[in-house]
Design a protein around this motif. Structure first.
Motif, mmCIF file in Angstrom:
data_model
loop_
_atom_site.group_PDB
_atom_site.id
_atom_site.type_symbol
_atom_site.label_atom_id
_atom_site.label_comp_id
_atom_site.label_asym_id
_atom_site.label_seq_id
_atom_site.Cartn_x
_atom_site.Cartn_y
_atom_site.Cartn_z
ATOM 1 N N GLN A 247 0.883 -1.249 0.034
ATOM 2 C CA GLN A 247 0.019 0.064 -0.037
ATOM 3 C C GLN A 247 0.951 1.214 -0.041
ATOM 4 O O GLN A 247 1.732 1.335 0.813
ATOM 5 C CB GLN A 247 -0.763 -0.015 1.312
ATOM 6 N N GLU A 248 0.725 2.286 -1.020
ATOM 7 C CA GLU A 248 1.132 3.266 -1.007
ATOM 8 C C GLU A 248 1.295 4.395 0.388
ATOM 9 O O GLU A 248 0.395 4.249 0.890
ATOM 10 C CB GLU A 248 0.742 4.393 -2.047
ATOM 11 N N GLY A 249 2.366 4.675 0.751
ATOM 12 C CA GLY A 249 2.518 5.363 1.903
ATOM 13 C C GLY A 249 2.983 4.687 3.238
ATOM 14 O O GLY A 249 3.345 5.189 4.277
ATOM 15 N N VAL A 250 3.178 3.282 3.005
ATOM 16 C CA VAL A 250 3.535 2.382 4.111
ATOM 17 C C VAL A 250 4.699 2.552 4.308
ATOM 18 O O VAL A 250 5.676 2.624 3.482
ATOM 19 C CB VAL A 250 2.590 0.944 3.772
ATOM 20 N N LYS A 251 5.471 2.283 5.735
ATOM 21 C CA LYS A 251 6.735 2.367 5.988
ATOM 22 C C LYS A 251 6.738 1.352 7.132
ATOM 23 O O LYS A 251 6.229 0.800 7.890
ATOM 24 C CB LYS A 251 7.068 3.667 6.828
ATOM 25 N N VAL A 252 8.050 0.528 6.803
ATOM 26 C CA VAL A 252 8.402 -0.561 7.482
ATOM 27 C C VAL A 252 9.752 -0.220 8.488
ATOM 28 O O VAL A 252 10.638 0.268 7.870
ATOM 29 C CB VAL A 252 8.889 -1.620 6.559
ATOM 30 N N GLY A 253 9.272 -0.512 9.768
ATOM 31 C CA GLY A 253 10.557 -0.343 10.681
ATOM 32 C C GLY A 253 10.776 -1.410 11.961
ATOM 33 O O GLY A 253 9.975 -2.495 11.365
ATOM 34 N N ARG A 255 11.283 -2.295 16.025
ATOM 35 C CA ARG A 255 11.285 -1.761 17.358
ATOM 36 C C ARG A 255 11.638 -3.067 18.177
ATOM 37 O O ARG A 255 10.557 -4.049 18.343
ATOM 38 C CB ARG A 255 10.025 -1.051 17.975
ATOM 39 N N GLY A 256 12.513 -3.251 18.931
ATOM 40 C CA GLY A 256 12.697 -4.426 19.681
ATOM 41 C C GLY A 256 12.993 -5.478 18.711
ATOM 42 O O GLY A 256 13.668 -5.535 17.778
ATOM 43 N N MET A 257 12.150 -6.577 18.916
ATOM 44 C CA MET A 257 12.089 -7.845 18.428
ATOM 45 C C MET A 257 10.932 -8.059 17.501
ATOM 46 O O MET A 257 10.456 -9.056 17.070
ATOM 47 C CB MET A 257 12.122 -8.941 19.312
ATOM 48 N N GLU A 258 10.661 -6.946 17.113
ATOM 49 C CA GLU A 258 8.947 -6.750 16.118
ATOM 50 C C GLU A 258 9.537 -5.799 14.966
ATOM 51 O O GLU A 258 10.188 -4.939 15.113
ATOM 52 C CB GLU A 258 7.884 -6.415 16.767
ATOM 53 N N LEU A 259 8.944 -6.490 13.714
ATOM 54 C CA LEU A 259 8.881 -5.564 12.547
ATOM 55 C C LEU A 259 7.496 -4.649 12.689
ATOM 56 O O LEU A 259 6.419 -5.369 12.901
ATOM 57 C CB LEU A 259 9.022 -6.457 11.249
ATOM 58 N N ARG A 260 7.667 -3.544 12.647
ATOM 59 C CA ARG A 260 6.607 -2.553 12.620
ATOM 60 C C ARG A 260 6.257 -2.150 11.442
ATOM 61 O O ARG A 260 6.786 -1.418 10.660
ATOM 62 C CB ARG A 260 6.658 -1.489 13.670
ATOM 63 N N ILE A 261 4.961 -2.167 10.757
ATOM 64 C CA ILE A 261 4.341 -1.453 9.788
ATOM 65 C C ILE A 261 3.684 -0.609 9.889
ATOM 66 O O ILE A 261 2.369 -0.601 10.448
ATOM 67 C CB ILE A 261 3.994 -2.831 8.756
ATOM 68 N N THR A 262 3.751 0.657 9.443
ATOM 69 C CA THR A 262 2.887 1.938 9.663
ATOM 70 C C THR A 262 2.361 2.386 8.625
ATOM 71 O O THR A 262 2.859 2.321 7.559
ATOM 72 C CB THR A 262 3.757 2.840 10.502
ATOM 73 N N ASP A 263 0.895 3.141 8.637
ATOM 74 C CA ASP A 263 0.503 3.601 7.393
ATOM 75 C C ASP A 263 0.949 4.992 7.268
ATOM 76 O O ASP A 263 1.772 5.478 7.990
ATOM 77 C CB ASP A 263 -1.255 3.609 7.723
ATOM 78 N N ASN A 265 -0.387 7.720 8.076
ATOM 79 C CA ASN A 265 -0.392 8.613 9.163
ATOM 80 C C ASN A 265 0.545 8.231 10.486
ATOM 81 O O ASN A 265 0.237 8.901 11.310
ATOM 82 C CB ASN A 265 -1.986 8.577 9.773
ATOM 83 N N GLY A 266 1.201 7.397 10.224
ATOM 84 C CA GLY A 266 2.111 6.909 11.409
ATOM 85 C C GLY A 266 1.497 5.912 12.292
ATOM 86 O O GLY A 266 2.063 5.599 13.113
ATOM 87 N N SER A 267 0.478 5.498 12.084
ATOM 88 C CA SER A 267 -0.269 4.576 12.979
ATOM 89 C C SER A 267 0.139 3.011 12.645
ATOM 90 O O SER A 267 0.375 2.819 11.521
ATOM 91 C CB SER A 267 -1.977 4.602 12.847
ATOM 92 N N VAL A 268 0.326 2.371 13.932
ATOM 93 C CA VAL A 268 0.679 0.969 13.397
ATOM 94 C C VAL A 268 -0.229 0.232 12.740
ATOM 95 O O VAL A 268 -1.453 -0.096 13.360
ATOM 96 C CB VAL A 268 1.444 0.371 14.795
#
Length: 571
Positions: A247-253, A255-263, A265-268
């Motif tokens: 999805q356009e605008g998604v960011k993959v980061g 934190r700790g031992m988890e992969l976090r995908i945010t939209d 708006n920055g929401s997880v």
């Protein structure tokens, strides 16, 4: 580290399995599993002592107590060895190497208890060091002697029983260690040893998924016996997570031992445990942080960057996916026309038979003679005398197959596909668009599988190698095209998961919308997780694991471990 010095740990593995030693020392291949991770945890506790232990190590409580040195690095030019000792107890010029192991010692049966009782007593057992552990502490003792210390004994601490086992560093151990060292060096100068046969050590070995002992022994045998029937010890687990972010605008980061995908708006939007993640695919303008890239690289997880249409643009691949031994064999073998012909025959004949199976399963009214024509082309491809001849029979089979392809679909979209035929650039209709994305994703899966098998995807045998073209991945995917990509397209349209509303038609072709891609990837994920029976080994694997298995078998064939190839066909 000096490349001329061999790690004592690798050499000790020769006592466990010469093939394991060769993988680790010569080819530089190491794969962690639950056992190795537990071992790392034990060593981590040893390397980071508490304050009380640090005080005791320094001898402040008892001046007569030996000085303890942790993580002691030793090298010997004479022996050509290097090692990092877990711990060394040093008293003046006398040293005792201490090796920590997570498990338990070997138990050897002794004599029954003699208590004058009429009741038969079970024999006692006494602990012994495993051969690999004996060799490793023996090598460490030699390194300490080379450093100027006197060594009378070594100690192995088995954490599973909290047992401190003393090993005399006597003439017998010295002779055993030196003989193992000599045998290992001779082994390293030759070709890769063959796997152990039906051995109890294989299921717990971390390199078993690469070695494939049962599968290779089965393929090498002229008439396999029950003893050589694969035990289905590969893969040890099949619960990995494969993430596709599109999805356009998604960011993959991370934190700790988890992969976090945010939209946008920055929401997880989603979190995924790093421990279970096997691959990450990013379509279009999805972003990923450098921290996430590093975390995935540390866990040997590949990251694929794809275009919005699913074309593989780039892949971030951990360095440990390279084996010079396998690459040399691949280049040498696939430079020979007769080898390329053997590969092409096996690939194309299996692909044509799978196309026939798909038509028989799904076509509403397949004309008489079509199935027989495909069998004829498969046999001709298997007997062809050149790669070009194989390509000719593949083309004939493709004309027959796609000439009746629309008969496997329901609804008006099949009529449009029948009028257009199979077209790729650009796809003119929804079915062609779905097939193009399915083939692109299948190619990505095959690239990842070849990387796991230490093969170079760009050097193929059937497809011509060109800049930017994963020729060997295209080779590998041939038998799986009908079974995975074509099957996904049929399922999506016939079940209504994809409809006209999931596509955007423009002057540049027909493409899936965001909602359409979500439906497509859901269907693709289900198909990749579907289990199918291997025609030779007779055990069931998911399609994703089946692709990896075939990639590893190609590597085994190229390195001479097995004499011939057999690809998946279904009934």
């Amino acid at each position: 580290m000096d490349e001329s010095l061999w790690p004592a740990r690798n050499l000790a593995e020769y006592a466990y399995c010469p093939r394991l030693f060769y993988y680790m020392q010569v080819e530089g291949i190491f794969v962690p599993n639950s056992d190795t991770e537990k071992g790392v945890a034990v060593h981590r506790r040893v390397d980071k002592p508490s304050a009380a232990l640090e005080k005791a190590d320094a001898g402040e409580d008892d001046p007569e107590r030996p000085k303890v040195v942790r993580s002691l690095v030793l090298t010997s030019e004479t022996l050509g060895l290097t090692a990092t000792l877990d711990l060394a107890e040093i008293s003046g010029q006398t040293a005792v190497p201490v090796e920590y192991r997570k498990g338990r010692p070997k138990r050897v049966a002794g004599s029954p208890v003699d208590d004058c009782s009429e009741i038969e007593q079970p024999p006692l057992s006494h602990p012994e060091a495993w051969p690999t552990d004996r060799i490793q502490v023996g090598l460490q003792a030699f390194l300490l002697e080379d450093a100027g210390y006197t060594v009378h004994e070594a100690v192995i601490y088995y954490a599973g029983e909290k047992l401190r086992l003393r090993i005399p560093f006597d003439d017998a151990l010295k002779a055993e260690v030196l003989q193992t060292l000599e045998n290992a060096k001779q082994c390293a100068e030759g070709s890769r040893p063959l796997p152990l046969v039906n051995d109890s050590r294989c299921p717990r070995c971390s390199l078993q998924p690469i070695c494939l002992p049962d599968e290779i022994n089965h393929q090498r045998a002229q008439s396999p016996t029950d003893e050589l029937t694969p035990r289905k010890i590969w893969p040890p687990r099949d619960d990995g997570i494969h993430v596709v972010a599109q999805q356009e605008g998604v960011k993959v980061g991370v934190r700790g031992m988890e992969l976090r995908i945010t939209d946008e708006n920055g929401s997880v939007a989603k979190t995924v445990p790093l421990a279970n993640l096997e691959s990450l695919s990013l379509l279009g303008s999805v972003q990923i942080t450098t921290q996430a890239i590093r975390a995935l690289a540390d866990r040997n997880t590949p990251i694929a960057f794809l275009s919005p249409a699913g074309r593989l643009v780039a892949i971030i691949d951990p360095l440990d996916s390279v084996s010079a031994e396998v690459r040399r064999a691949q280049i040498r073998k696939l430079d020979r026309p007769e080898v390329c012909l053997e590969l092409a025959r096996a690939l194309v004949s299996a692909k044509i038979m799978n196309q026939r199976t798909l038509l028989l399963r799904n076509h509403s009214s397949l004309p008489a003679g079509v199935a027989a024509d495909l069998v004829k082309e498969a046999k001709n491809a298997a007997l062809a005398d050149s790669v070009d001849a194989v390509r000719g029979h593949e083309g004939q089979a493709a004309a027959i197959y796609f000439g009746h392809f629309s008969g496997m679909f329901k609804g008006p979209l099949s009529v449009e596909f029948n009028a257009n035929g199979r077209k790729r650039r650009p796809p003119p209709d929804p079915i062609n668009s779905c097939l193009s994305l399915a083939y692109s994703m299948l190619a990505h899966e095959c690239v990842a599988a070849l990387r796991l098998a230490r093969l170079e995807p760009s050097i193929g045998g059937f497809h011509v190698s060109k800049p930017g073209r994963p020729a060997l991945a295209l080779d590998l995917m041939e038998p799986f095209r009908p079974l995975i990509a074509d099957s996904v397209a049929i399922t999506c349209f016939n079940r209504g998961e994809l409809t006209e509303g999931h596509f955007l038609r423009t002057a540049s072709g027909c493409a899936l919308t965001d909602a359409g891609r979500r439906s497509f990837f859901n269907a693709l994920g289900r198909r990749m997780d579907t289990e199918v029976t291997h025609p030779v080994f007779e055990y069931r694997l998911s399609y994703r694991r089946m692709i990896v298995l075939h990639a590893r078998m190609i590597a085994a064939w190229l390195t001479g471990d097995i004499p011939s190839l057999a690809f998946l066909t279904t009934r």
